[in-house]
Design a protein around this motif. Structure first.
Motif, PDB file in Angstrom:
ATOM      1  N   MET A   1       0.755  -1.290  -0.040  1.00 26.80           N
ATOM      2  CA  MET A   1       0.154   0.035   0.210  1.00 26.80           C
ATOM      3  C   MET A   1       0.821   1.347   0.042  1.00 26.80           C
ATOM      4  O   MET A   1       0.540   2.337  -0.674  1.00 26.80           O
ATOM      5  N   ALA A   2       2.026   1.194   0.981  1.00 29.39           N
ATOM      6  CA  ALA A   2       2.825   2.350   0.987  1.00 29.39           C
ATOM      7  C   ALA A   2       3.691   2.491  -0.393  1.00 29.39           C
ATOM      8  O   ALA A   2       3.784   3.691  -0.550  1.00 29.39           O
ATOM      9  N   ALA A   3       3.947   1.317  -0.998  1.00 32.58           N
ATOM     10  CA  ALA A   3       4.694   1.638  -2.222  1.00 32.58           C
ATOM     11  C   ALA A   3       3.780   2.161  -3.275  1.00 32.58           C
ATOM     12  O   ALA A   3       4.234   2.872  -4.238  1.00 32.58           O
ATOM     13  N   SER A   4       2.666   1.720  -3.235  1.00 29.83           N
ATOM     14  CA  SER A   4       1.762   2.300  -4.382  1.00 29.83           C
ATOM     15  C   SER A   4       1.362   3.814  -4.081  1.00 29.83           C
ATOM     16  O   SER A   4       1.335   4.633  -5.294  1.00 29.83           O
ATOM     17  N   ARG A   5       1.453   4.185  -3.052  1.00 26.42           N
ATOM     18  CA  ARG A   5       1.070   5.709  -2.524  1.00 26.42           C
ATOM     19  C   ARG A   5       2.578   6.599  -3.059  1.00 26.42           C
ATOM     20  O   ARG A   5       2.213   7.465  -3.585  1.00 26.42           O
TER      21      ARG A   5
ATOM     22  N   GLU B   1      -0.954  16.968   0.675  1.00 20.88           N
ATOM     23  CA  GLU B   1      -2.151  16.055   1.261  1.00 20.88           C
ATOM     24  C   GLU B   1      -1.637  14.689   0.895  1.00 20.88           C
ATOM     25  O   GLU B   1      -1.579  13.526   1.942  1.00 20.88           O
ATOM     26  N   ASP B   2      -0.942  14.501  -0.112  1.00 21.23           N
ATOM     27  CA  ASP B   2      -0.707  13.056  -0.718  1.00 21.23           C
ATOM     28  C   ASP B   2       0.485  12.596   0.249  1.00 21.23           C
ATOM     29  O   ASP B   2       0.744  11.480   0.858  1.00 21.23           O
ATOM     30  N   LEU B   3       1.457  13.297   0.632  1.00 19.43           N
ATOM     31  CA  LEU B   3       3.025  13.307   1.364  1.00 19.43           C
ATOM     32  C   LEU B   3       2.299  13.064   2.514  1.00 19.43           C
ATOM     33  O   LEU B   3       3.103  12.299   3.148  1.00 19.43           O
ATOM     34  N   VAL B   4       1.529  13.616   3.304  1.00 17.10           N
ATOM     35  CA  VAL B   4       1.150  13.672   4.799  1.00 17.10           C
ATOM     36  C   VAL B   4       0.484  12.218   4.968  1.00 17.10           C
ATOM     37  O   VAL B   4       0.884  11.522   5.684  1.00 17.10           O
ATOM     38  N   LYS B   5      -0.507  11.872   3.911  1.00 15.79           N
ATOM     39  CA  LYS B   5      -1.156  10.424   3.816  1.00 15.79           C
ATOM     40  C   LYS B   5       0.018   9.333   3.818  1.00 15.79           C
ATOM     41  O   LYS B   5      -0.054   8.391   4.394  1.00 15.79           O
ATOM     42  N   LEU B   6       1.036   9.605   2.763  1.00 19.78           N
ATOM     43  CA  LEU B   6       1.914   8.744   2.762  1.00 19.78           C
ATOM     44  C   LEU B   6       2.943   8.362   4.014  1.00 19.78           C
ATOM     45  O   LEU B   6       3.109   7.272   4.282  1.00 19.78           O
ATOM     46  N   VAL B   7       3.213   9.410   4.684  1.00 21.00           N
ATOM     47  CA  VAL B   7       4.093   9.288   5.786  1.00 21.00           C
ATOM     48  C   VAL B   7       3.357   8.669   6.943  1.00 21.00           C
ATOM     49  O   VAL B   7       3.764   7.712   7.787  1.00 21.00           O
ATOM     50  N   ARG B   8       2.193   9.012   7.006  1.00 20.10           N
ATOM     51  CA  ARG B   8       1.330   8.387   8.152  1.00 20.10           C
ATOM     52  C   ARG B   8       0.919   6.940   8.037  1.00 20.10           C
ATOM     53  O   ARG B   8       1.229   6.153   8.995  1.00 20.10           O
ATOM     54  N   SER B   9       0.801   6.462   6.674  1.00 17.67           N
ATOM     55  CA  SER B   9       0.596   5.163   6.426  1.00 17.67           C
ATOM     56  C   SER B   9       1.873   4.379   6.601  1.00 17.67           C
ATOM     57  O   SER B   9       1.842   3.296   7.055  1.00 17.67           O
TER      58      SER B   9
ATOM     59  N   GLN C   1      -1.892   3.843  13.799  1.00 14.38           N
ATOM     60  CA  GLN C   1      -1.897   2.675  14.544  1.00 14.38           C
ATOM     61  C   GLN C   1      -1.042   2.767  15.970  1.00 14.38           C
ATOM     62  O   GLN C   1      -1.758   2.114  16.983  1.00 14.38           O
ATOM     63  N   LEU C   2      -0.129   3.226  16.030  1.00 14.85           N
ATOM     64  CA  LEU C   2       0.599   3.384  17.357  1.00 14.85           C
ATOM     65  C   LEU C   2      -0.159   4.184  18.431  1.00 14.85           C
ATOM     66  O   LEU C   2      -0.321   4.164  19.480  1.00 14.85           O
ATOM     67  N   GLU C   3      -1.020   5.329  17.648  1.00 12.07           N
ATOM     68  CA  GLU C   3      -1.645   6.258  18.493  1.00 12.07           C
ATOM     69  C   GLU C   3      -2.897   5.404  19.339  1.00 12.07           C
ATOM     70  O   GLU C   3      -3.408   5.629  20.266  1.00 12.07           O
ATOM     71  N   GLN C   4      -3.428   4.450  18.220  1.00 11.48           N
ATOM     72  CA  GLN C   4      -4.674   3.626  18.780  1.00 11.48           C
ATOM     73  C   GLN C   4      -3.941   2.483  19.680  1.00 11.48           C
ATOM     74  O   GLN C   4      -4.825   2.384  20.892  1.00 11.48           O
ATOM     75  N   ILE C   5      -2.822   2.025  19.624  1.00  4.68           N
ATOM     76  CA  ILE C   5      -2.244   1.078  20.614  1.00  4.68           C
ATOM     77  C   ILE C   5      -2.177   1.887  22.004  1.00  4.68           C
ATOM     78  O   ILE C   5      -2.632   1.437  22.943  1.00  4.68           O
ATOM     79  N   TYR C   6      -1.780   3.051  21.788  1.00  5.72           N
ATOM     80  CA  TYR C   6      -1.259   3.967  23.230  1.00  5.72           C
ATOM     81  C   TYR C   6      -2.881   4.302  24.123  1.00  5.72           C
ATOM     82  O   TYR C   6      -2.868   3.999  24.944  1.00  5.72           O
TER      83      TYR C   6
END
Length: 442
Positions: free
Chosen positions: A1-5, A43-51, A57-62
């Protein structure tokens, strides 16, 4: 997914560049269009970095496991003080181990009674190169030569076990001995050193027991003998196909730094016509070996002379004897050519003036001139009277090659200036004679 983005983002950047290059022929895009493109890319770069980083996921785990965590403020001063205490404790343990070893070596050597003859059972040890020699014996090329090693003496046979910390086979019940290839293992001085250094083995073991984090412990002597703990084969034949052993403990930086104080060394090389051929090759090799006896605490330069004197490299003054500078000097020495006549006065005048230049960084401790020449009748006495009346600069002279020149002038130069005279008739004498000066300084 990250590679496609990532691919999509890259395509967008390429498209933007193509659009800009194409439109530059006509009219530049409006500012609003460029702003919208930039916002879309952001926007695309921010999405790519977060993904890619998994920050969501780390935020949800915390948040899910928040009751397991506490947020506390750190005291920076306490953290630094704690780290400093741990480092001090670590280093103090190493210092105590080193002091115990040094005191034991001094005491054992002082109590040792020199022997001219040894029985076979008087000196028993493990030679770290025994395994290597057993492999070499199976080589028909090696069997043609008679070994100089005294193999009639009984040997210790360590029980090696693989250790993860050392990442090799070791034996904590014994020490190992390494003797340089060009040193005769059965010589009287080596046997005496093997005898008294055996007393260091219990000290090695005690140090390891007091500080389990200790790794290798090594004692090196002026004859080149090294005793180290824990015992381990010198060459791992399962990983290394190289059977040539050129190791000499006296060439290690830690030994050089401990054996003598920092030095300002000027290496003076005779390049007159008489040193051509084999003598010139011996001088080149000798100078390279001499440079290897220097550490980062030392400063050096190499000067060639015949009827004129000049630096062999781009260095116009003494430079730190680090790896890079020594390589530059070695490469320059390999390019020198022999021609002209010998004029010691020109060479020594140039050398003393370089050593008297205090406008550059230097060791400001031992000052040394190393003269490599095939010999001559001149003594340059007036130069020494002018520049070295108080004998603050030591002069070591090396007679290189086989010739019939009178060695008297070279011996006089060395003795008059608190130095030493050496002869290097062949390549086999280079390694030993180019490091003997350390004993004189020590």
């Amino acid at each position: 997914m990250a590679a496609s983005r990532s691919s999509a983002c890259l395509i967008a950047v390429i498209q933007l560049c193509l659009m800009l290059s194409c439109t530059s022929q006509e009219s530049f895009p409006p500012a609003n269009d460029i702003r919208s493109w930039a916002e879309k890319m952001k926007e695309d770069l921010v999405k790519l970095v977060r993904s890619a980083s998994g920050v969501d996921q780390l935020e949800q785990i915390y948040l899910k496991n928040r009751h397991y965590y506490t947020v506390e403020s750190n005291n920076a001063r306490r953290l630094v003080e704690s780290a400093a205490r741990e480092i001090e404790k670590l280093l103090s343990n190493k210092v105590r181990a080193l002091k115990r070893l040094a005191e034991a070596a001094e005491e054992s050597q002082e109590k040792h009674v020199w022997k001219e003859e040894f029985e076979d059972n008087d000196v028993v040890y493990y030679n770290a190169k025994d395994d290597l020699m057993s492999v070499l014996k199976q080589d028909y090329r090696f069997r043609r030569f008679k070994s100089d090693r005294n193999e009639s003496r009984p040997r210790i046979k360590p029980d090696f076990q693989f250790n993860q910390d050392f990442r090799r086979r070791v034996d904590f019940n014994n020490t190992a001995v390494h003797i340089p290839t060009d040193i005769y293992e059965g010589s009287t001085i080596v046997l005496n050193e093997l005898d008294w250094t055996a007393a260091l083995e219990p000290v090695f073991k005690h140090n390891k027991m007091e500080d389990p984090t200790l790794m290798w412990q090594v004692f090196g002597s002026a004859t080149g003998l090294a005793r180290y703990y824990p015992a381990s084969p010198w060459v791992d034949l399962t990983k290394s196909a190289n059977r040539i052993d050129l190791y000499d403990v006296r060439r290690r930086p830690w030994y050089i730094q401990g054996a003598a104080s920092p030095k300002d060394m000027l290496i003076l090389v005779d390049v007159s016509g008489s040193v051509s051929g084999l003598t010139l090759k011996l001088i080149r090799t000798s100078v390279s070996e001499m440079l290897e006896t220097l550490s980062d605490d030392d400063y050096v330069n190499v000067v060639s002379f015949n009827n004129i004197a000049k630096s062999v490299s781009c260095f116009r003054h003494l430079v730190q004897a680090n790896v890079r500078n020594k390589k530059v000097l070695k490469d320059a020495v390999n390019q020198i050519q022999a021609k002209g006549i010998t004029d010691y006065k020109k060479g020594f005048t140039f050398a003393f003036e370089q050593l008297m230049n205090f406008n550059v960084s230097r060791a400001n401790c031992n000052k040394i001139i190393m003269l490599f020449t095939d010999g001559g009748e001149e003594r340059a006495q007036e130069i020494f009277t002018t520049y070295n009346q108080e004998k603050k600069v030591r002069v070591f002279t090396f007679s290189v090659g086989q010739h019939n020149y009178d060695k008297g002038p070279l011996q006089w130069m060395a003795c008059t200036n608190k130095g030493y005279f050496f002869e290097i008739p062949s390549i086999g004498a280079i390694r030993i004679n180019t490091q003997e000066y350390l004993d004189v300084l020590g």
